[in-house]
Design an enzyme around this catalytic site. Structure first.
Site, PDB file in Angstrom:
ATOM      1  N   SER A  36       0.817  -1.068   0.118  1.00 41.31           N
ATOM      2  CA  SER A  36      -0.126  -0.090  -0.008  1.00 41.31           C
ATOM      3  C   SER A  36       0.874   1.186  -0.034  1.00 41.31           C
ATOM      4  O   SER A  36       1.788   1.312   0.784  1.00 41.31           O
ATOM      5  CB  SER A  36      -0.853   0.145   1.262  1.00 41.31           C
ATOM      6  N   GLY A  37       0.501   2.082  -0.783  1.00 36.15           N
ATOM      7  CA  GLY A  37       1.690   3.395  -1.009  1.00 36.15           C
ATOM      8  C   GLY A  37       2.714   3.367  -1.861  1.00 36.15           C
ATOM      9  O   GLY A  37       3.390   4.271  -1.962  1.00 36.15           O
ATOM     10  N   SER A  38       2.827   2.098  -2.586  1.00 35.03           N
ATOM     11  CA  SER A  38       4.093   1.946  -3.469  1.00 35.03           C
ATOM     12  C   SER A  38       3.939   2.512  -4.768  1.00 35.03           C
ATOM     13  O   SER A  38       4.543   2.536  -5.376  1.00 35.03           O
ATOM     14  CB  SER A  38       4.233   0.451  -3.368  1.00 35.03           C
ATOM     15  N   GLY A  39       2.434   3.009  -4.967  1.00 36.22           N
ATOM     16  CA  GLY A  39       2.372   3.444  -6.330  1.00 36.22           C
ATOM     17  C   GLY A  39       1.622   2.904  -7.371  1.00 36.22           C
ATOM     18  O   GLY A  39       1.428   3.046  -8.621  1.00 36.22           O
ATOM     19  N   LYS A  40       0.794   1.782  -6.986  1.00 36.34           N
ATOM     20  CA  LYS A  40       0.234   0.769  -7.856  1.00 36.34           C
ATOM     21  C   LYS A  40      -0.732   1.584  -8.642  1.00 36.34           C
ATOM     22  O   LYS A  40      -1.047   1.452  -9.988  1.00 36.34           O
ATOM     23  CB  LYS A  40      -0.370  -0.378  -7.254  1.00 36.34           C
ATOM     24  N   SER A  41      -1.585   2.270  -7.926  1.00 38.09           N
ATOM     25  CA  SER A  41      -2.856   2.972  -8.417  1.00 38.09           C
ATOM     26  C   SER A  41      -2.396   3.800  -9.256  1.00 38.09           C
ATOM     27  O   SER A  41      -3.055   4.346 -10.571  1.00 38.09           O
ATOM     28  CB  SER A  41      -3.706   3.350  -7.220  1.00 38.09           C
ATOM     29  N   SER A 108      -2.446  -7.645  -3.663  1.00 41.07           N
ATOM     30  CA  SER A 108      -2.158  -9.193  -3.768  1.00 41.07           C
ATOM     31  C   SER A 108      -0.884  -9.745  -3.241  1.00 41.07           C
ATOM     32  O   SER A 108      -0.038 -10.081  -4.025  1.00 41.07           O
ATOM     33  CB  SER A 108      -2.191  -9.421  -5.179  1.00 41.07           C
TER      34      SER A 108
END
EC number: 2.7.1.25
Length: 199
Positions: A36-41, A108
């Site tokens: 979460s927060g790694s930039g996926k979205s 995931s």
């Protein structure tokens, strides 16, 4: 939940190859995974826009969005996380069959679940994109305030803090979102898609 033995698969008279030919490109799942927060979205939104602007048939499935509808009855236990990914895998497969470059953004966290989605698809239809970013940097960003809540105990079983994340061992693409810009990450993915003749 019981399974029915009285169901039949009905084939379409329009094949995946025909759809791909009409679209002028192959179809595949571009599967973003990371903390979460790694930039996926963020990167997946930019990638979808770039593909769309280039005239490609594309659609993005996002973890938070899907939990508002299809998966709103699931929590964050290991079992529910796995079921979340299983359902998304089935939806993504349908979209690949429809000829779309399907961009997905889901934490995931479990390798087995990601490999389960890969197994649903044909060879070269699953492109795993690891958004590599340290938990320290993700926590520093904390765009949704989730790490703070996890540290306070408000959110149990939070990936990277109180629940595990199994990083991909051999992803097709690794983007270093701790050091690279959104634009650099998108360029890297587009380059891969062109070099491997998806587009």
């Amino acid at each position: 939940m019981s399974e029915s033995n009285h169901i039949t698969w009905h084939d379409s008279e329009v094949t995946k190859k025909q759809r791909q030919h009409k679209n002028g490109h192959k179809s595949a799942v571009i599967w973003f995974t990371g903390l979460s927060g790694s930039g996926k979205s963020t990167v997946s939104v930019a990638l979808e826009k770039e593909l769309f602007n280039e005239g490609k048939q594309t659609y993005r499935l996002d973890g938070d969005n899907v939990r508002h509808g299809l998966n709103k009855n699931l929590g964050f236990s290991p079992e529910d996380r796995s079921e979340n990914i299983r359902r998304i895998g089935e939806v993504a497969k349908l979209m690949v069959d429809a000829g779309a470059l399907t961009v997905t953004a889901f934490i995931s966290p479990y390798k087995e679940d990601r490999e389960g989605v890969r197994a649903l698809l044909e060879d070269n239809e699953f492109i795993e994109v690891y958004t590599k970013c340290s938990v320290e940097e993700c926590e520093k960003r904390d765009p949704k305030g989730l790490y703070k809540k996890a540290r306070s105990g408000e959110i149990p079983e939070f990936t990277g803090i109180s629940a595990p994340y199994q990083a991909p061992e051999n992803p097709e693409i690794t983007i270093d979102t701790e050091h690279d810009t959104i634009e650099q990450s998108v360029v890297q993915i587009i380059r891969y898609l062109k070099e491997h003749e998806y587009i």
